[in-house]
Design a protein around this motif. Structure first.
Motif, mmCIF file in Angstrom:
data_model
loop_
_atom_site.group_PDB
_atom_site.id
_atom_site.type_symbol
_atom_site.label_atom_id
_atom_site.label_comp_id
_atom_site.label_asym_id
_atom_site.label_seq_id
_atom_site.Cartn_x
_atom_site.Cartn_y
_atom_site.Cartn_z
ATOM 1 N N ASP A 1 -0.373 -5.605 -9.949
ATOM 2 C CA ASP A 1 -0.418 -4.102 -10.612
ATOM 3 C C ASP A 1 -0.583 -3.511 -9.547
ATOM 4 O O ASP A 1 -0.819 -3.455 -8.624
ATOM 5 C CB ASP A 1 -1.566 -3.412 -11.760
ATOM 6 C CG ASP A 1 -1.066 -2.026 -11.915
ATOM 7 O OD1 ASP A 1 -0.285 -1.334 -12.024
ATOM 8 O OD2 ASP A 1 -1.569 -1.557 -12.562
ATOM 9 N N PRO A 2 1.377 -3.107 -9.456
ATOM 10 C CA PRO A 2 1.750 -1.214 -8.389
ATOM 11 C C PRO A 2 0.761 -0.632 -8.422
ATOM 12 O O PRO A 2 1.045 0.370 -6.973
ATOM 13 C CB PRO A 2 2.997 -1.668 -8.345
ATOM 14 C CG PRO A 2 3.425 -1.452 -9.900
ATOM 15 C CD PRO A 2 1.905 -2.782 -10.181
ATOM 16 N N GLU B 1 -1.201 1.010 -5.705
ATOM 17 C CA GLU B 1 -1.286 -0.064 -3.973
ATOM 18 C C GLU B 1 -0.844 1.473 -2.861
ATOM 19 O O GLU B 1 0.159 2.238 -3.121
ATOM 20 C CB GLU B 1 0.173 -0.584 -4.016
ATOM 21 C CG GLU B 1 0.630 -1.137 -2.837
ATOM 22 C CD GLU B 1 1.904 -1.963 -2.967
ATOM 23 O OE1 GLU B 1 2.525 -2.813 -1.750
ATOM 24 O OE2 GLU B 1 2.429 -2.132 -3.948
ATOM 25 N N VAL C 1 0.861 1.987 0.004
ATOM 26 C CA VAL C 1 2.107 1.972 1.045
ATOM 27 C C VAL C 1 1.690 2.004 2.325
ATOM 28 O O VAL C 1 2.641 1.284 3.064
ATOM 29 C CB VAL C 1 3.155 2.974 0.986
ATOM 30 C CG1 VAL C 1 4.651 2.273 1.291
ATOM 31 C CG2 VAL C 1 3.652 2.579 -0.938
ATOM 32 N N ARG D 1 1.229 4.224 -4.331
ATOM 33 C CA ARG D 1 1.671 4.154 -5.902
ATOM 34 C C ARG D 1 1.641 4.139 -6.867
ATOM 35 O O ARG D 1 0.210 4.146 -7.319
ATOM 36 C CB ARG D 1 2.448 2.852 -5.527
ATOM 37 C CG ARG D 1 3.320 2.010 -4.463
ATOM 38 C CD ARG D 1 3.890 0.724 -5.318
ATOM 39 N NE ARG D 1 4.469 -0.124 -4.285
ATOM 40 C CZ ARG D 1 5.896 0.512 -3.234
ATOM 41 N NH1 ARG D 1 6.472 1.214 -4.540
ATOM 42 N NH2 ARG D 1 6.595 -0.024 -2.346
ATOM 43 N N ALA E 1 3.943 -1.107 -14.861
ATOM 44 C CA ALA E 1 3.869 -0.598 -13.966
ATOM 45 C C ALA E 1 4.015 1.417 -14.256
ATOM 46 O O ALA E 1 4.234 2.080 -13.706
ATOM 47 C CB ALA E 1 5.275 0.269 -13.573
ATOM 48 N N LEU F 1 8.958 -4.313 -10.476
ATOM 49 C CA LEU F 1 7.253 -3.710 -11.187
ATOM 50 C C LEU F 1 7.324 -2.625 -9.992
ATOM 51 O O LEU F 1 7.029 -1.874 -10.026
ATOM 52 C CB LEU F 1 6.670 -4.288 -10.731
ATOM 53 C CG LEU F 1 6.113 -4.841 -11.957
ATOM 54 C CD1 LEU F 1 4.844 -5.642 -12.260
ATOM 55 C CD2 LEU F 1 5.539 -4.352 -13.319
ATOM 56 N N PRO F 2 7.345 -2.617 -8.661
ATOM 57 C CA PRO F 2 6.961 -1.652 -7.812
ATOM 58 C C PRO F 2 8.115 -1.174 -7.244
ATOM 59 O O PRO F 2 8.243 -0.047 -6.930
ATOM 60 C CB PRO F 2 7.216 -2.984 -6.252
ATOM 61 C CG PRO F 2 6.527 -3.614 -6.217
ATOM 62 C CD PRO F 2 7.488 -4.241 -7.799
ATOM 63 N N GLU F 3 9.863 -0.919 -7.819
ATOM 64 C CA GLU F 3 10.778 0.074 -7.921
ATOM 65 C C GLU F 3 10.779 0.568 -9.280
ATOM 66 O O GLU F 3 11.033 1.282 -9.646
ATOM 67 C CB GLU F 3 11.654 -1.307 -8.431
ATOM 68 C CG GLU F 3 12.155 -2.357 -6.863
ATOM 69 C CD GLU F 3 11.385 -3.233 -6.747
ATOM 70 O OE1 GLU F 3 10.982 -3.737 -5.340
ATOM 71 O OE2 GLU F 3 10.926 -4.097 -7.591
ATOM 72 N N THR G 1 7.874 2.254 -9.806
ATOM 73 C CA THR G 1 7.111 2.838 -9.244
ATOM 74 C C THR G 1 7.557 3.852 -8.673
ATOM 75 O O THR G 1 8.412 4.292 -7.476
ATOM 76 C CB THR G 1 5.671 2.799 -7.977
ATOM 77 O OG1 THR G 1 6.033 2.004 -7.785
ATOM 78 C CG2 THR G 1 5.160 1.637 -9.518
ATOM 79 N N THR G 2 7.393 5.219 -8.213
ATOM 80 C CA THR G 2 7.555 6.382 -7.311
ATOM 81 C C THR G 2 6.284 6.373 -6.216
ATOM 82 O O THR G 2 5.025 5.313 -6.936
ATOM 83 C CB THR G 2 7.618 7.658 -7.628
ATOM 84 O OG1 THR G 2 7.605 8.769 -6.194
ATOM 85 C CG2 THR G 2 7.214 8.335 -8.961
ATOM 86 N N THR G 3 5.539 6.823 -5.540
ATOM 87 C CA THR G 3 4.795 7.731 -4.803
ATOM 88 C C THR G 3 4.195 8.947 -4.703
ATOM 89 O O THR G 3 4.790 9.435 -4.810
ATOM 90 C CB THR G 3 4.828 7.403 -2.813
ATOM 91 O OG1 THR G 3 5.492 8.002 -2.333
ATOM 92 C CG2 THR G 3 5.656 5.480 -3.281
#
Length: 419
Positions: free
Chosen positions: A95-96, A99, A101, A116, A143, A402-404, A406-408
């Motif tokens: 699951d991103p 996470e 970064v 994330r 996500a 999945l990571p793409e 998400t934003t932060t």
């Protein structure tokens, strides 16, 4: 566009935003349970989905749609099973959300973490590939996002059946069904309404041909990630292993023609042209590929059609390929720079130095060295099912998993710190 239609789309977007806010705090176990329920439901409702798909395929045939488009539209039991397996594969991925970064303790004692988080509401506008419905729904849910799915009218019955199955499965696990919604494709203005839902939709991803993508980019008031258009080249270098090159060209062009990572143009260094051209022309002809070539290719076989400027700029998505002999590595790079859509470019060479020069000189989302262009795919690259392949540079590029999605957020923890 009617006010009622715009209001209906925006009402769906508001429901999606409410669902997205609920999903932000959902733990991985709950999301994975929903994904497994979605996969099981796809399998359990295979016949229902295939019956709906037959309606779409028959309508497409009646309308005289080309076979390469029907291939994208058509489902069978294996393709539905693959959709289900792709959903299970996504459940198995990390699951991103949450996470870190990057993180550090600043000189003043503040603890800094960049974490994330879900983007929120994703709008998908896509052409007749029903598998995208399941892929996009699964990736967005994992996500922590809600998704508004605006497929094409040509796949309306298939997409409605798939979306209904997925919504019921999600609701059965206690998560909000409105995390997955279909936008009615019967009126083209529904796309415009989605693109104008600024403040309700956080990101739109178009997935389809160049015309669709350009229209979305032109009309959108919300952020857009451009995807997919693939004028993809394979360059056979002077130092290429020609047996390897032949296998790669044939695979890249013919393994599946209606996809964005299929090769559309072949460049051959003049140093190997005399030996390689007869072999590659014969191999492509055997597979019923029409070659649109320059004088060197035409001299090799009378079946080769004279290439035009438009041919070199075309994403065929069919059993066609443009072809040219180049005088040098520099000429190959210049040709690619002129016609590339920035999707995938490939070189076949035994020279490490030439491969490194190619990587530095060519600007593309993916570069293949001694490998088929067909590997530009989230599943093939170990990312699970992808939501699309970005050909732009912000914020994602290449296969988007999945990571793409998400934003932060910057989380700063202090102990009474003031500035």
């Amino acid at each position: 566009m009617s006010h009622d239609l715009e209001s209906h789309v925006h009402e769906s977007a508001r429901a999606a935003r409410s669902a997205a806010l609920d999903l932000r705090a959902v733990p991985r176990a709950a999301k994975d349970a929903a994904l497994h329920a979605m996969a099981d439901a796809l399998v359990a409702h295979t016949e229902e989905i295939l019956a709906a798909n037959r309606v779409d395929v028959e309508a497409a045939r009646t309308a005289g749609v080309g076979e390469h488009i029907i291939d994208r539209l058509r489902l069978d039991a294996d393709r539905v099973a693959a959709m289900a397996q792709g959903t299970r594969d996504i459940a198995a991925l990390p699951d991103p959300v949450g996470e870190v970064v990057r993180g550090s303790t600043l000189a003043n004692g503040l603890q800094l973490r960049q974490v994330r988080v879900p983007i929120g509401v994703i709008g998908m506008i896509y052409e007749g590939r029903p598998n995208v419905t399941a892929d996009a729904a699964a990736i967005c849910l994992k996500a922590g996002n809600a998704v508004l799915l605006r497929g094409s009218g040509s796949a309306a019955a298939s997409n409605a059946a798939i979306t209904g199955v997925l919504r019921d499965a999600v609701a059965s696990t206690g998560l909000p069904a409105d995390a997955i919604q279909a936008i009615d494709p019967s009126d083209r203005s529904s796309s415009t309404a989605l693109l104008r839902a600024r403040g309700l939709v956080d990101l739109v991803i178009p997935r389809g041909g160049a015309g669709l993508i350009q229209a979305v980019v032109r009309d959108a008031l919300v952020p857009v990630i451009e995807t997919g258009t693939g004028n993809v080249h394979v360059y056979v270098d002077a130092d290429a292993d020609l047996d390897m090159a032949l296998d790669i060209v044939v695979n890249a062009k013919t393994q599946r023609t209606s996809v964005c990572n299929a090769a559309e143009s072949l460049l051959v260094h003049k140093g190997v042209a005399d030996e390689f051209l007869p072999r590659v022309v014969a191999a492509l002809r055997e597979r019923e590929v029409t070659i649109h070539g320059d004088e060197a290719f035409r001299a090799t076989d009378e079946s080769v059609v004279a290439a035009t400027e438009d041919d070199y700029a075309t994403e065929y998505l069919s059993l066609d390929i443009s072809a040219r002999v180049v005088d040098s590595f520099e000429d190959a790079v210049a040709h690619i720079r002129t016609y590339s859509s920035g999707h995938t470019e490939a070189i076949v060479t035994r020279s490490l130095a030439t491969a490194q020069r190619f990587t530095a000189a060519v600007d593309a989302a993916a570069i293949m060295i001694n490998a088929s262009t067909r590997f530009t795919d989230g599943g093939e690259l170990g990312m699970g099912a992808e939501i699309g392949i970005s050909t732009q540079k912000l914020h994602a590029r290449g296969p988007m998993g999945l990571p793409e999605m998400t934003t932060t957020t910057f989380v700063v923890t202090g102990d009474g710190h003031v500035r």
